[in-house]
Motif scaffolding. Sequence first.
Motif, mmCIF file in Angstrom:
data_model
loop_
_atom_site.group_PDB
_atom_site.id
_atom_site.type_symbol
_atom_site.label_atom_id
_atom_site.label_comp_id
_atom_site.label_asym_id
_atom_site.label_seq_id
_atom_site.Cartn_x
_atom_site.Cartn_y
_atom_site.Cartn_z
ATOM 1 N N ASN A 70 7.754 -1.229 6.923
ATOM 2 C CA ASN A 70 8.186 -0.095 6.114
ATOM 3 C C ASN A 70 9.421 -0.483 5.314
ATOM 4 O OD1 ASN A 70 6.145 1.552 7.197
ATOM 5 N ND2 ASN A 70 7.401 1.890 9.027
ATOM 6 N N GLY A 121 4.443 -0.950 15.086
ATOM 7 C CA GLY A 121 3.702 -2.204 14.940
ATOM 8 C C GLY A 121 2.229 -2.007 14.663
ATOM 9 N N LEU A 122 1.845 -0.769 14.244
ATOM 10 C CA LEU A 122 0.433 -0.534 13.973
ATOM 11 C C LEU A 122 -0.080 -1.499 12.892
ATOM 12 C CD1 LEU A 122 0.983 1.919 15.731
ATOM 13 C CD2 LEU A 122 -0.309 3.327 14.099
ATOM 14 N N THR A 148 -5.755 -8.234 16.123
ATOM 15 C CA THR A 148 -4.818 -7.771 17.164
ATOM 16 C C THR A 148 -3.555 -7.231 16.505
ATOM 17 O OG1 THR A 148 -3.769 -9.946 17.347
ATOM 18 C CG2 THR A 148 -5.673 -9.509 18.769
ATOM 19 N N VAL A 173 0.835 -1.201 0.000
ATOM 20 C CA VAL A 173 0.000 0.000 0.000
ATOM 21 C C VAL A 173 0.871 1.253 0.000
ATOM 22 C CG1 VAL A 173 -1.956 -1.110 1.134
ATOM 23 C CG2 VAL A 173 -0.169 -0.058 2.500
ATOM 24 N N GLY A 174 0.331 2.288 -0.625
ATOM 25 C CA GLY A 174 0.968 3.600 -0.583
ATOM 26 C C GLY A 174 2.135 3.743 -1.539
ATOM 27 N N ASN A 225 4.670 0.364 1.437
ATOM 28 C CA ASN A 225 4.588 -0.271 2.742
ATOM 29 C C ASN A 225 3.849 -1.603 2.581
ATOM 30 O OD1 ASN A 225 4.008 2.905 3.047
ATOM 31 N ND2 ASN A 225 5.411 2.183 4.647
ATOM 32 N N GLN A 227 1.620 -4.361 4.218
ATOM 33 C CA GLN A 227 0.727 -4.703 5.325
ATOM 34 C C GLN A 227 0.584 -6.217 5.366
ATOM 35 O OE1 GLN A 227 -2.307 -0.885 5.480
ATOM 36 N NE2 GLN A 227 -3.032 -2.837 4.756
ATOM 37 N N ARG A 286 -1.189 -9.486 7.226
ATOM 38 C CA ARG A 286 -2.205 -10.031 8.139
ATOM 39 C C ARG A 286 -1.854 -11.480 8.440
ATOM 40 N NH1 ARG A 286 -8.651 -10.065 6.976
ATOM 41 N NH2 ARG A 286 -8.175 -11.939 5.755
ATOM 42 N N ARG A 342 -2.151 -8.001 12.891
ATOM 43 C CA ARG A 342 -1.590 -7.251 11.764
ATOM 44 C C ARG A 342 -0.353 -6.470 12.186
ATOM 45 N NH1 ARG A 342 -3.880 -6.092 6.888
ATOM 46 N NH2 ARG A 342 -6.000 -6.876 6.452
ATOM 47 N N TYR A 343 0.437 -6.209 11.192
ATOM 48 C CA TYR A 343 1.548 -5.277 11.354
ATOM 49 C C TYR A 343 1.929 -4.752 9.984
ATOM 50 C CZ TYR A 343 4.312 -9.474 10.131
ATOM 51 O OH TYR A 343 4.807 -10.582 9.531
ATOM 52 N N VAL A 344 2.706 -3.642 10.032
ATOM 53 C CA VAL A 344 3.107 -2.997 8.785
ATOM 54 C C VAL A 344 4.622 -3.018 8.699
ATOM 55 C CG1 VAL A 344 3.070 -0.858 7.451
ATOM 56 C CG2 VAL A 344 1.073 -1.529 8.806
#
Lengths: 83, 532
Positions: A46, B461-462, B412, A15-16, A20, A22, A24, A42-44
């Motif tokens: 970079n 970690g968002l 989560t 995304v973006g 980035n 993402q 799941r 979830r976490y992202v």
Amino acid sequence: MALSESIEYDKIEVVGQYKNVQVRKATVIKKDGKELTRSFERYVLNPDADVSKEPAEVKAICDAVWTDAVKDAWKKKVEADKT
Amino acid sequence: MALTQISTAGVKDDAVTAGKIPANAVGSSELADNAVDTAAINADAVTGAKIADDAINSEHYTDGSIDTAHIADGAVTGAKIAAATIGHSKIADESITLAKLSHGTSTTDGKFLRSNNGADPSFEAVTSTTINNNADNKIITGSGTANTLEAESTLLYSNPNLEINTDTSAYASVILNGNSGGLIQFEDNEVSKWQIFGDSAFNIYDDVNNASRLYIGSSGQVSIGTTTASSDTDTKLRVHVPISSSSDDVIELSHNTNGANKAGASFGLSIDNGGEGTNAATLTFATASGGSLNERMRIASNGEVGINITNPQAYASSGHGYNGLVVQAPSGAYSGITIKSGYNGGGGLMFSDGSGSTAELYNVALTADHINKRLNFYVDGSVVCRLTEHGFHPNPTDSAAANALDDYEEGTWTPTDGSGASISITNNNTAAYTKIGRLVYIQFDVTYASNSNSSNSSLGGLPFNLATAYGSGVVGWTDKDSANGIVCHVDTGSKCAFMDNSSSGSSGDKHLRNDELSGTRMIGTAMYLAAT
């Protein structure tokens, strides 16, 4: 009756403009092969993230989309945000 | 000398010539017996008058000398014909009348004369005898007006086949005319097996099992397996299955597979109970798979319809309470109902209220619009919301992508130190998120480890990457009074920075440093828009 738990990285999204990633991570619980629950975490990631410990499928996508140009752009953005 | 003076002695032998005898002077007395020989008689001199009656016998006829002209008409009687001397060549064609043939006796009355191949012909009754000089195997019919035969019929018998073959009529026919009807019986070595008989009704009868197999009543109602007609005279077919408490196929449809005649589908009955008063039966439908018939659908006695299920009524009476239709996929497949439109317009699933009003027709419905790719939810006749390719539209008049709810997810996430100082962050309770469309709502309950790091604090970690716009939130509770008034600022790198919104902050830009949160537990929330 057999319960089983497994981890699936069921969504890996780019995304973006800085690509980035993402991720799941789904925890799936099955009973006799039939899915009972599916919960998400979830976490992202970079473009400057260390992905060496990520699952191969996640790492492969990161390596594919994070070109040097993307990494440079992200680095410049982070530095710019600090000022 | 006078003539009367010359004696016979005075005449010389041979002195008297014919010229010395006057005409007509010699009488029969002057002729000696046997004196006139044949030479002394002129040819043709003896006339019929010179032959005495009955004087000529058979020795005076030369063999073969009497021709037909010398026999008087009617002169030859039967007595003059030798026995057994007249051959068939002496009888003129068509000259013997029927009166000259033997009239037979009472025992031969009505019988026909039969040639016997060398023996005398005999009178015999015509049974299976073939009459010669007719076309092969054709039977002669009577004239109906006299004791004569008419001609060849169109009925042919060629063992073992009997055939009516007409070229002059459109249809050949067999008429069986009895006092009560007609009957055809089929036998096997003199044992009756089947009968076809008809009077006011038509019946194909199994004489072995003493049962009617096919019955057509006077009103044209066809019954198979029974002689009882359908309950309504307008119903023209009844098929009877002799069961009272079980189930069985009634009609089977077959086909050829690899040349073999195999069952392909069937209709059947399943008797719900044996009570004649309740008369409850279920209609079943079966199709063949894997070489055998299997039930696929049934209409239960109470009207419930089940597809791939044998107890559809149970789901209403003992289950959810909604009657009508129960659909189950074949074994090993997902169940589903497809409503296919006849064109690309759409389809619908309607729920009418049973009031009988016009509104009933569109009371509550679910309709598909294939052209606009919409699934509409109708309540009280109006669309209250819809789904499009963009997502869920609470406002059905607005189908714009921007106003569609295209995502919802709960999960989560794991808060980590986002400052890069590797501060240990304890997650007291699992951090959670809820994403509705692009809006991400996060919750956290974290405790910063004791530290003296002066970098600006932030949680990493968002769960979702941040869009261009910033997000914000609050820390609703901390375990230190000195930490009250902390707000969250979601910014670059999808990190949640902590700030003291009540002051300028020790760093001059309201950011709280890691060491300012050292050992602090914070429970907070934040919202931001996720990047797309």
